[in-house]
Scaffold this active site. Sequence first.
Site, mmCIF file in Angstrom:
data_model
loop_
_atom_site.group_PDB
_atom_site.id
_atom_site.type_symbol
_atom_site.label_atom_id
_atom_site.label_comp_id
_atom_site.label_asym_id
_atom_site.label_seq_id
_atom_site.Cartn_x
_atom_site.Cartn_y
_atom_site.Cartn_z
ATOM 1 N N HIS A 82 11.460 6.710 7.289
ATOM 2 C CA HIS A 82 11.924 6.780 5.906
ATOM 3 C C HIS A 82 13.443 6.923 5.905
ATOM 4 C CE1 HIS A 82 8.019 7.850 3.591
ATOM 5 N NE2 HIS A 82 7.735 7.141 4.663
ATOM 6 N N HIS A 127 7.663 4.374 12.191
ATOM 7 C CA HIS A 127 7.522 4.378 10.732
ATOM 8 C C HIS A 127 8.565 5.360 10.187
ATOM 9 C CE1 HIS A 127 4.890 4.169 6.983
ATOM 10 N NE2 HIS A 127 5.709 5.182 6.717
ATOM 11 N N ARG A 154 0.823 -1.207 0.000
ATOM 12 C CA ARG A 154 0.000 0.000 0.000
ATOM 13 C C ARG A 154 0.861 1.262 0.000
ATOM 14 N NH1 ARG A 154 -0.810 4.964 1.964
ATOM 15 N NH2 ARG A 154 -0.257 4.200 4.049
ATOM 16 N N ASP A 155 1.505 1.528 1.108
ATOM 17 C CA ASP A 155 2.283 2.763 1.233
ATOM 18 C C ASP A 155 3.384 2.811 0.192
ATOM 19 O OD1 ASP A 155 3.059 5.178 2.268
ATOM 20 O OD2 ASP A 155 4.221 4.327 3.907
ATOM 21 N N CYS A 185 6.584 9.642 -0.327
ATOM 22 C CA CYS A 185 5.316 10.331 -0.112
ATOM 23 C C CYS A 185 5.178 11.424 -1.153
ATOM 24 C CB CYS A 185 5.232 10.937 1.284
ATOM 25 S SG CYS A 185 3.685 11.830 1.552
ATOM 26 N N ASN A 212 10.366 4.176 2.265
ATOM 27 C CA ASN A 212 10.301 3.645 3.622
ATOM 28 C C ASN A 212 11.499 2.723 3.869
ATOM 29 O OD1 ASN A 212 7.523 4.551 4.391
ATOM 30 N ND2 ASN A 212 6.971 3.299 2.624
#
Length: 283
Positions: A207, A205, A13-14, A238, A247
């Site tokens: 990056h 979370h 997803r991300d 993003c 990520n």
Amino acid sequence: MTERVTIFEVGPRDGLQSLGLQVPTETKVALIEALSRTGLTKIEATSFVSPRWVPQMADAAEVMAQITRIPAVCYSALTPNLRGMEGAIAARCDEVAIFASASEGFSRANLNCSIEESFERFTPIMERAREVGIPVRGYLSAVIACPYDGGVAPQTVTRWTAKLLEIGCYEVSLGDTIGAGTVETLDAMLDVLLDECPTDKLAGHFHDTHGNARELVATALERGLRTFDASVAGLGGCPYAPGSRGNIDTRLVMEVLEAQGFSHGVDRDALVQAEQIAQGIVG
């Protein structure tokens, strides 16, 4: 016994959503199924969002219908509004996620509303989740710095993290959205946050924009966090955060955990197939 840490895989997803690529449904399904065979217990499979704004996720229902599910794996989806929530329910998602920002600038760029307004939008989602018994995870973006507002105060992060837990999220994933974090800034944020929010309700979370996500995971581990988001082959970024590289790679998180003496349950050899699919997507 070795203490267990949960790796929450967000690549399907991300990772894919931020690439701006139209990935075939069958490729997404193959990626999720390959990840399902690795021992991962949490996989963010898709996002039920408007295809007008996020065409990369337009096939969310098809993806969820086609994957072969493994009972031990929790398949989640991002649901920014009630319509998305209904889509996730219909698709039999095991859990859903909502997302807020710790900075006003990022909230307006990403959600087109203020932080307060975003929480008003969460109300019907949380009510519906309680009705059907679906767990809700919360994402909080820009917990270290924002590409529009600059540094974010730890007290602000604490306020909105506590609010997400208060409205019913079982866990809040703390997103260093642009990879601005350092050991010092992460420690400073956690010094304030952990006075108000328990570590078992928090996830990291990170990056890897500047190549220091490894140190951030190690620092968060030392401070008591036991869940970390990761993306296979480092997929992601993003679109609303210029300069935000992918990520942190799932394999890198595994290496940090192993070096610190924690277990994670992920099979390195099985992960290779998923990595190959991910690498094939980005060429």
